[in-house]
Design a protein around this motif. Structure first.
Motif: not given
Length: 344
Positions: A107-108, A113-120, A203-208
């Motif tokens: 999840x980290x 990938x989603x918040x610290x790169x250029x992927x929108x 999905x991963x955050x719920x498993x954490x």
């Protein structure tokens, strides 16, 4: 100068149903030659998956299995003994500790990938299909995420059968792992990796939260002493887990992912390959999320009505325990009948 696309506003449930239904119905009407021959031809023309990549994923699954066995025997079990956990909790703790470590890592990395790169993709989900081309290159950072997740879910299928505690929902969990591995494999082969990263993140955050909460449940009683801090953390974890499950898996997942795959995909790529196949699997994943959410709601209702006095475990339904309870209940009923017959 190239025109800059503005992010599309996230729809509500009504817009998802209306637009999704129109897109699905239109795709059905337009698919005049759907069948095995079209599927075979589409597969041959669009799939990009090398045998070396498959072998690497298989080796990764074996690696996760060996690493888990080593970590459980040399680290987790030893730590459980050092903490003097009750035998039942000591037996379950390594499983949750292992899963917490992996899902926190995955999840980290998805967050990066989603918040610290250029992927929108998170803020503009329809963008997952912009500029899609068959056989396009997969960025290295996304390929690493796919290798990590694909190999882990391959390991998880084996672990659910041979390593994890068997529970009442283990069959559904096994189906979930198979569906997830199929989605990971096929989305990589068809180059739908952008939407795959979004699905895994949601999905991963719920498993954490689930595994963290379970660990605090197991550590409530250690060394024969009750520890209130772990009890409070497990109660809070149960609440936040329930909220995050709904928010990430039943709110954001359908409105971001299903909207993009059902509706937006056809706007960007008309006749997109294996449209029905991928959406069917994503709908099945949604149904399983609803199934487990009903378990969560039932558990919370029991806590609120006083049927359950404390959080003993979250989504933990051990088959062995239920069999023992039924056996004891049956035995108690037989003794009661025998005593009544003697008194009579």
């Amino acid at each position: 100068m190239a025109r800059v696309r503005q992010p599309e506003p996230m729809p509500d449930y009504g817009q998802l149903l209306r637009r999704g239904y129109r897109s699905l119905a239109g795709a059905v009407r337009d698919c005049t030659d759907c069948g095995w021959e079209l599927s075979r031809r589409t597969w041959a023309e669009n799939v990009s998956l090398a045998w070396s990549e498959t072998l690497l994923c298989l080796l990764g699954a074996i690696g996760w299995t060996l690493l888990r066995r080593a970590a459980s025997s040399s680290l987790f079990q030893s730590f459980g003994k050092w903490c003097s956990l009750p035998s039942k909790d000591a037996a379950k703790m390594p499983e949750s500790a292992w899963k917490l470590l992996f899902y926190t890592l995955s999840w980290s990395y998805g967050t990066y990938l989603l918040f610290f790169t250029d992927y929108p993709f998170f803020y503009d989900p329809p963008s997952v299909f912009y500029d899609w081309k068959k056989g396009m290159d997969v960025p290295t950072d996304i390929a690493v995420a796919y290798l990590m997740q694909g190999s882990f879910y391959g390991h998880s299928i084996y672990a659910t059968i041979y390593m994890d505690a068997w529970r009442k929902d283990s069959v559904v969990m096994l189906v979930h792992h198979i569906v997830t591995l199929t989605l990971i494999t096929f989305s990589y082969a068809f180059r739908y990796h952008n939407v795959g990263i979004l699905v895994l993140f949601l999905h991963d955050i719920s498993d954490v939260q689930l595994e963290f909460t379970k660990l605090n449940v197991y550590f409530k009683y250690r060394g024969g002493v009750y520890h209130r801090l772990n009890d409070v953390i497990s109660d809070i974890g149960c609440l936040t887990f329930s909220i995050s499950w709904f928010w990430f898996r039943l709110y954001w997942f359908p409105l971001k992912v299903l909207y993009a795959t059902c509706h937006s995909s056809l706007q960007s790529v008309p006749n997109i390959p294996f449209y029905f196949f991928f959406n069917a699997l994503l709908f099945l994943l949604t149904l399983m999320n609803i199934y487990w959410f009903l378990y969560i709601v039932l558990f919370v209702a029991k806590v609120l009505t006083g049927q359950v006095q404390e959080v003993n475990d979250v989504r933990e339904y051990d088959v062995d325990d239920s069999k023992k309870a039924r056996a004891l209940k049956k035995k108690g009923g037989e003794l009661q009948v025998l005593n009544s017959w003697k008194e009579g």
